[in-house]
Design an enzyme around this catalytic site. Structure first.
Site, PDB file in Angstrom:
ATOM      1  N   ASP A 191       0.719  -1.352   0.199  1.00 18.09           N
ATOM      2  CA  ASP A 191       0.458   0.054   0.479  1.00 18.09           C
ATOM      3  C   ASP A 191       1.015   0.731   0.181  1.00 18.09           C
ATOM      4  OD1 ASP A 191      -1.658   2.307   0.440  1.00 18.09           O
ATOM      5  OD2 ASP A 191      -3.143   0.615   1.650  1.00 18.09           O
ATOM      6  N   LEU A 226       0.296   3.903   1.001  1.00 17.99           N
ATOM      7  CA  LEU A 226       0.628   4.712   2.381  1.00 17.99           C
ATOM      8  C   LEU A 226       1.551   4.066   3.390  1.00 17.99           C
ATOM      9  CD1 LEU A 226      -2.826   5.759   3.516  1.00 17.99           C
ATOM     10  CD2 LEU A 226      -1.075   7.291   3.139  1.00 17.99           C
ATOM     11  N   SER A 227       2.327   2.893   3.354  1.00 20.43           N
ATOM     12  CA  SER A 227       2.738   2.614   4.078  1.00 20.43           C
ATOM     13  C   SER A 227       4.712   2.980   3.780  1.00 20.43           C
ATOM     14  CB  SER A 227       2.909   0.915   4.280  1.00 20.43           C
ATOM     15  OG  SER A 227       4.325   0.379   4.633  1.00 20.43           O
ATOM     16  N   PRO A 228       5.223   3.399   4.232  1.00 20.23           N
ATOM     17  CA  PRO A 228       6.645   4.103   3.921  1.00 20.23           C
ATOM     18  C   PRO A 228       7.383   2.205   3.919  1.00 20.23           C
ATOM     19  CG  PRO A 228       6.358   4.564   6.179  1.00 20.23           C
ATOM     20  CD  PRO A 228       4.848   4.297   5.372  1.00 20.23           C
ATOM     21  N   SER A 263       6.244  -0.072   3.096  1.00 26.11           N
ATOM     22  CA  SER A 263       6.072  -1.282   1.322  1.00 26.11           C
ATOM     23  C   SER A 263       7.083  -0.244   0.521  1.00 26.11           C
ATOM     24  CB  SER A 263       4.513  -0.773   0.917  1.00 26.11           C
ATOM     25  OG  SER A 263       3.629  -1.498   2.105  1.00 26.11           O
TER      26      SER A 263
END
Length: 183
Positions: free
Chosen positions: A13, A15-17, A19
Site C-alpha cells: 500500500d 501509505l506504507s513507507p 512497503s
C-alpha cells in the site's frame, strides 16, 4: 527437468513507507535474481482497519488491470508525493498529477480514475487484500516467495537478506553495484 520458476508477490500500500522500501529493493533485484515480481496493490485498511489511501489503491488496482506496465512508475510517484514531498494522494487531481508525472497521458489516467469505483476494481482490490490475509498478513508489506514448489511469506522491508537466502542468491545491500553505477 529444470528448476521450478521462481516468483515473488509483493503486497503493498502506498501509505506504507516500509512497503516503499521493499518495492524499491525488489524492483532493483528482479533482474539480478532472475525472478518474476508480481506487484499486488493491497489495502492496508483491510488488514489494519485504518488508512486514507482507498482512492490511490483503487487507482493502482484499476491500473494493474488496464495498464500493468505503468504500475511500477505510478506506484513510485505516489510514494514520492506522499512520503518525499508531503503532497496529497487522496484527491482525484493529485492521483492524476502523479499518473501524468509517471508518464501516463492525462486521457489514460482519467480513464483509469473513472473506473476506481466500479465493482470490478473494488472486488479486485478486496480479493488481493484477502489473498494477503490468507498468506498470514498482519500488516504490509509482505513478500510471498514461490520457490521450489514451496511458499514463504515474509513480513516487512528488512527481510531482504532472508529472501536472498531463500532464492539462493547474494544480497548486496539495498542498492546493488549495478544500480550504484547508474545513480
Amino acid at each position: 527437468m529444470g528448476p521450478l520458476p521462481r516468483s515473488l508477490e509483493l503486497f503493498y500500500d502506498v501509505l506504507s513507507p516500509y512497503s516503499w522500501l521493499s518495492f524499491e529493493v525488489l524492483c532493483r533485484y528482479q533482474n539480478i535474481w532472475n525472478i518474476k515480481l508480481q506487484l499486488r496493490p493491497s489495502l492496508i485498511a483491510g488488514i489494519m482497519k485504518d488508512s486514507g489511501s482507498m482512492s490511490a489503491m483503487r487507482f493502482l488496482t484499476a491500473l494493474s488491470l488496464e495498464h500493468p506496465e505503468m504500475l511500477e512508475k505510478v506506484s513510485r510517484e505516489l510514494w514520492m508525493r506522499v512520503w518525499s514531498r508531503d503532497e496529497d494522494i487522496t484527491e482525484p487531481q493529485s492521483i492524476l498529477a502523479a499518473a501524468e508525472k509517471a508518464g501516463m497521458t492525462i486521457e489514460q489516467a482519467q480513464g483509469i480514475l473513472e473506473k476506481i469505483s466500479t465493482p470490478k476494481v473494488r472486488n479486485q482490490l478486496k480479493e488481493t487484500t484477502e489473498a494477503a490475509c490468507r498468506y498470514g498478513a498482519f500488516g504490509l508489506p509482505i513478500t510471498v516467495a514461490h520457490v521450489d514448489g514451496q511458499t514463504h511469506m515474509l513480513f516487512g522491508s528488512d527481510r531482504m537478506e532472508l529472501l536472498a537466502y531463500l532464492l539462493g542468491e547474494k544480497w548486496m545491500g539495498p542498492v546493488p553495484p549495478a544500480m550504484n553505477a547508474r545513480l
